[in-house]
Design a protein around this motif. Structure first.
Motif, PDB file in Angstrom:
ATOM      1  N   ALA A   1      -1.537  -1.496  -4.173  1.00 61.14           N
ATOM      2  CA  ALA A   1      -2.741  -0.677  -4.235  1.00 61.14           C
ATOM      3  C   ALA A   1      -2.379   0.752  -3.855  1.00 61.14           C
ATOM      4  O   ALA A   1      -1.580   0.985  -2.936  1.00 61.14           O
ATOM      5  N   PHE A   2      -2.967   1.692  -4.553  1.00 62.52           N
ATOM      6  CA  PHE A   2      -2.762   3.101  -4.261  1.00 62.52           C
ATOM      7  C   PHE A   2      -3.675   3.513  -3.111  1.00 62.52           C
ATOM      8  O   PHE A   2      -4.851   3.136  -3.067  1.00 62.52           O
ATOM      9  N   VAL A   3      -3.140   4.290  -2.168  1.00 65.37           N
ATOM     10  CA  VAL A   3      -3.929   4.832  -1.065  1.00 65.37           C
ATOM     11  C   VAL A   3      -4.363   6.230  -1.478  1.00 65.37           C
ATOM     12  O   VAL A   3      -3.545   7.130  -1.618  1.00 65.37           O
ATOM     13  N   TYR A   4      -5.651   6.430  -1.677  1.00 70.10           N
ATOM     14  CA  TYR A   4      -6.144   7.613  -2.363  1.00 70.10           C
ATOM     15  C   TYR A   4      -6.212   8.859  -1.483  1.00 70.10           C
ATOM     16  O   TYR A   4      -6.154   9.972  -1.987  1.00 70.10           O
ATOM     17  N   SER A   5      -6.357   8.710  -0.195  1.00 67.34           N
ATOM     18  CA  SER A   5      -6.536   9.864   0.687  1.00 67.34           C
ATOM     19  C   SER A   5      -5.282  10.113   1.523  1.00 67.34           C
ATOM     20  O   SER A   5      -4.443   9.226   1.711  1.00 67.34           O
ATOM     21  N   THR A   6      -5.193  11.332   2.039  1.00 69.00           N
ATOM     22  CA  THR A   6      -4.139  11.663   3.004  1.00 69.00           C
ATOM     23  C   THR A   6      -4.644  11.595   4.442  1.00 69.00           C
ATOM     24  O   THR A   6      -3.863  11.729   5.374  1.00 69.00           O
ATOM     25  N   ARG A   7      -5.940  11.391   4.639  1.00 75.07           N
ATOM     26  CA  ARG A   7      -6.548  11.352   5.973  1.00 75.07           C
ATOM     27  C   ARG A   7      -6.626   9.920   6.466  1.00 75.07           C
ATOM     28  O   ARG A   7      -7.192   9.048   5.788  1.00 75.07           O
ATOM     29  N   PRO A   8      -6.063   9.621   7.651  1.00 74.02           N
ATOM     30  CA  PRO A   8      -6.054   8.245   8.150  1.00 74.02           C
ATOM     31  C   PRO A   8      -7.422   7.592   8.218  1.00 74.02           C
ATOM     32  O   PRO A   8      -7.554   6.406   7.894  1.00 74.02           O
ATOM     33  N   ASP A   9      -8.466   8.339   8.617  1.00 75.32           N
ATOM     34  CA  ASP A   9      -9.809   7.752   8.677  1.00 75.32           C
ATOM     35  C   ASP A   9     -10.246   7.276   7.297  1.00 75.32           C
ATOM     36  O   ASP A   9     -10.784   6.162   7.144  1.00 75.32           O
ATOM     37  N   ASP A  10     -10.030   8.116   6.287  1.00 73.47           N
ATOM     38  CA  ASP A  10     -10.428   7.759   4.927  1.00 73.47           C
ATOM     39  C   ASP A  10      -9.544   6.648   4.363  1.00 73.47           C
ATOM     40  O   ASP A  10     -10.016   5.787   3.608  1.00 73.47           O
ATOM     41  N   GLN A  11      -8.272   6.688   4.693  1.00 75.00           N
ATOM     42  CA  GLN A  11      -7.365   5.633   4.236  1.00 75.00           C
ATOM     43  C   GLN A  11      -7.814   4.272   4.750  1.00 75.00           C
ATOM     44  O   GLN A  11      -7.872   3.288   3.988  1.00 75.00           O
ATOM     45  N   LEU A  12      -8.123   4.202   6.041  1.00 77.56           N
ATOM     46  CA  LEU A  12      -8.545   2.935   6.628  1.00 77.56           C
ATOM     47  C   LEU A  12      -9.835   2.448   5.981  1.00 77.56           C
ATOM     48  O   LEU A  12      -9.953   1.270   5.615  1.00 77.56           O
ATOM     49  N   HIS A  13     -10.786   3.341   5.822  1.00 82.59           N
ATOM     50  CA  HIS A  13     -12.057   2.959   5.204  1.00 82.59           C
ATOM     51  C   HIS A  13     -11.829   2.439   3.795  1.00 82.59           C
ATOM     52  O   HIS A  13     -12.426   1.427   3.383  1.00 82.59           O
ATOM     53  N   ASP A  14     -10.980   3.090   3.026  1.00 84.48           N
ATOM     54  CA  ASP A  14     -10.727   2.705   1.643  1.00 84.48           C
ATOM     55  C   ASP A  14     -10.109   1.309   1.570  1.00 84.48           C
ATOM     56  O   ASP A  14     -10.519   0.471   0.757  1.00 84.48           O
TER      57      ASP A  14
ATOM     58  N   LEU B   1       0.850  -1.183   0.000  1.00 83.41           N
ATOM     59  CA  LEU B   1       0.000   0.000   0.000  1.00 83.41           C
ATOM     60  C   LEU B   1       0.888   1.235   0.000  1.00 83.41           C
ATOM     61  O   LEU B   1       1.805   1.346   0.812  1.00 83.41           O
ATOM     62  N   SER B   2       0.616   2.165  -0.901  1.00 82.59           N
ATOM     63  CA  SER B   2       1.474   3.342  -1.029  1.00 82.59           C
ATOM     64  C   SER B   2       0.722   4.465  -1.732  1.00 82.59           C
ATOM     65  O   SER B   2      -0.232   4.223  -2.474  1.00 82.59           O
ATOM     66  N   ARG B   3       1.170   5.698  -1.491  1.00 82.25           N
ATOM     67  CA  ARG B   3       0.708   6.847  -2.254  1.00 82.25           C
ATOM     68  C   ARG B   3       1.742   7.248  -3.316  1.00 82.25           C
ATOM     69  O   ARG B   3       1.569   8.252  -4.000  1.00 82.25           O
ATOM     70  N   ASP B   4       2.785   6.453  -3.453  1.00 76.79           N
ATOM     71  CA  ASP B   4       3.842   6.700  -4.427  1.00 76.79           C
ATOM     72  C   ASP B   4       3.492   5.974  -5.723  1.00 76.79           C
ATOM     73  O   ASP B   4       3.582   4.749  -5.811  1.00 76.79           O
ATOM     74  N   ARG B   5       3.062   6.722  -6.726  1.00 81.01           N
ATOM     75  CA  ARG B   5       2.636   6.101  -7.972  1.00 81.01           C
ATOM     76  C   ARG B   5       3.780   5.368  -8.661  1.00 81.01           C
ATOM     77  O   ARG B   5       3.589   4.298  -9.248  1.00 81.01           O
TER      78      ARG B   5
END
Length: 243
Positions: A151-164, A135-139
Motif C-alpha cells: 500500500a502506498f502511504v500518501y502523506s509525509t505527516r505522521p498523523d495523517d499517515q497513521l490515520h490513512d 507500506l511505502s512511499r516508494d512507487r
C-alpha cells in the motif's frame, strides 16, 4: 496495423500517480493488443496495490482482461476498508517510515520495520515470506512482482499517515501491548525485574512497569506519556466500534 486504442479514466484518488494530461476525464491510450488490463494500468504509473475495481464500458472486468480497441476503461481505487485475505493482518515498513512504525506498534499492531535500507528486492521478499503488507512511499517498490501485498502511504505527516493506514485496513487495536522499539510483546514487570535497566531517578519515581519479552526494554509512564496517550485515544475513538 495500428495499435488498438482505448480510452482510460482514473478516479481522482489515483491522480497522484498518472501524468497530468490523464487526470481529467477519459484520455486515449494506445495498447499492444496482447497485454492484460492490469499491465496496461500499471504501465501508466499506477501501482496495482492502489487499484480496486476495473470497469470496461460499465462492466466489471478482472485485471487479466485484454482490452480491445475502443474500450472505455474506468480505474477505481481500492475500496475501504481493504480486506487482506489469507493471513493475519501484519505490516512491513521501509526505512523512511520509522515514526509511523512506532505509532502502529504503540497501538498494538504487528509492525516490522527496517531501520536501514536493505534494498527493494529484500523488502519485497520479506513481504512475501512473512505475508506482511508492505507500506511505502516508494512507487517503484510497490510495482515489484514478488510483493505479497502493499500500500502506498500518501502523506509525509505522521498523523495523517497513521490515520490513512488505520482507515484503509482497520487493524485490531491493542494499545500498550507491543514494544515500540522492536515490535515484541510486552508483559507486566516489577521494579526489581527492570532495575538494572533504569536510571536511579526513574527507580525512585515510578512503581508500574512493563518489559518487552524480546529485547528486554522497560516501559513506564514517563514524561512523554500524555502525548502517547493522546495518540492512542484518538485512534480508539475513531477506529473502534462501541460495545
Amino acid at each position: 496495423m495500428s495499435a488498438p486504442e482505448i480510452h482510460i479514466q482514473f478516479a481522482p484518488e489515483l491522480a497522484l500517480f498518472v501524468p497530468h494530461g490523464r487526470r481529467a476525464g477519459a484520455t486515449p491510450l494506445a495498447t499492444d493488443g496482447v497485454s492484460s488490463l492490469g499491465h496496461v494500468v500499471e504501465s501508466t504509473g499506477v501501482p496495482l496495490t492502489e487499484v480496486g475495481t476495473l470497469r470496461v464500458d460499465d462492466r466489471e472486468v478482472p485485471r487479466s482482461y485484454v482490452p480491445a480497441a475502443g474500450d472505455s476503461v474506468r480505474v477505481d481505487p481500492v475500496a475501504r476498508p481493504q480486506r487482506v485475505p489469507g493471513a493475519p493482518l501484519r505490516f512491513l515498513l521501509d526505512v523512511h517510515l520509522g515514526t509511523l512504525a512506532r505509532r502502529l506498534r504503540l497501538l498494538g499492531v504487528d509492525t516490522a520495520y527496517e531501520s536501514t535500507d536493505i534494498g527493494d528486492p529484500a523488502l519485497a521478499t520479506r513481504s512475501a515470506t512473512e505475508k506482511r503488507v508492505l507500506l511505502s512511499r516508494d512507487r517503484g517498490l510497490l510495482h515489484r512482482r514478488e510483493l505479497w501485498a502493499g500500500a502506498f502511504v500518501y502523506s509525509t505527516r505522521p498523523d495523517d499517515q497513521l490515520h490513512d493506514v488505520l482507515d484503509r485496513f482497520r487493524p485490531e487495536l491493542k494499545p500498550w501491548s507491543r514494544c515500540t522499539a522492536c515490535n515484541g510483546l510486552l508483559r507486566a514487570a516489577t521494579r526489581e525485574e527492570v532495575a538494572d535497566r533504569l536510571e536511579s531517578g526513574t527507580r525512585r519515581s515510578y512503581d508500574v512497569f512493563a518489559q518487552c519479552e524480546e529485547c528486554g526494554r522497560p516501559y513506564w509512564k514517563g514524561a512523554h506519556h500524555e502525548q502517547l496517550e493522546a495518540i492512542v485515544e484518538r485512534a480508539l475513538a475513531e477506529f473502534t466500534s462501541p460495545t
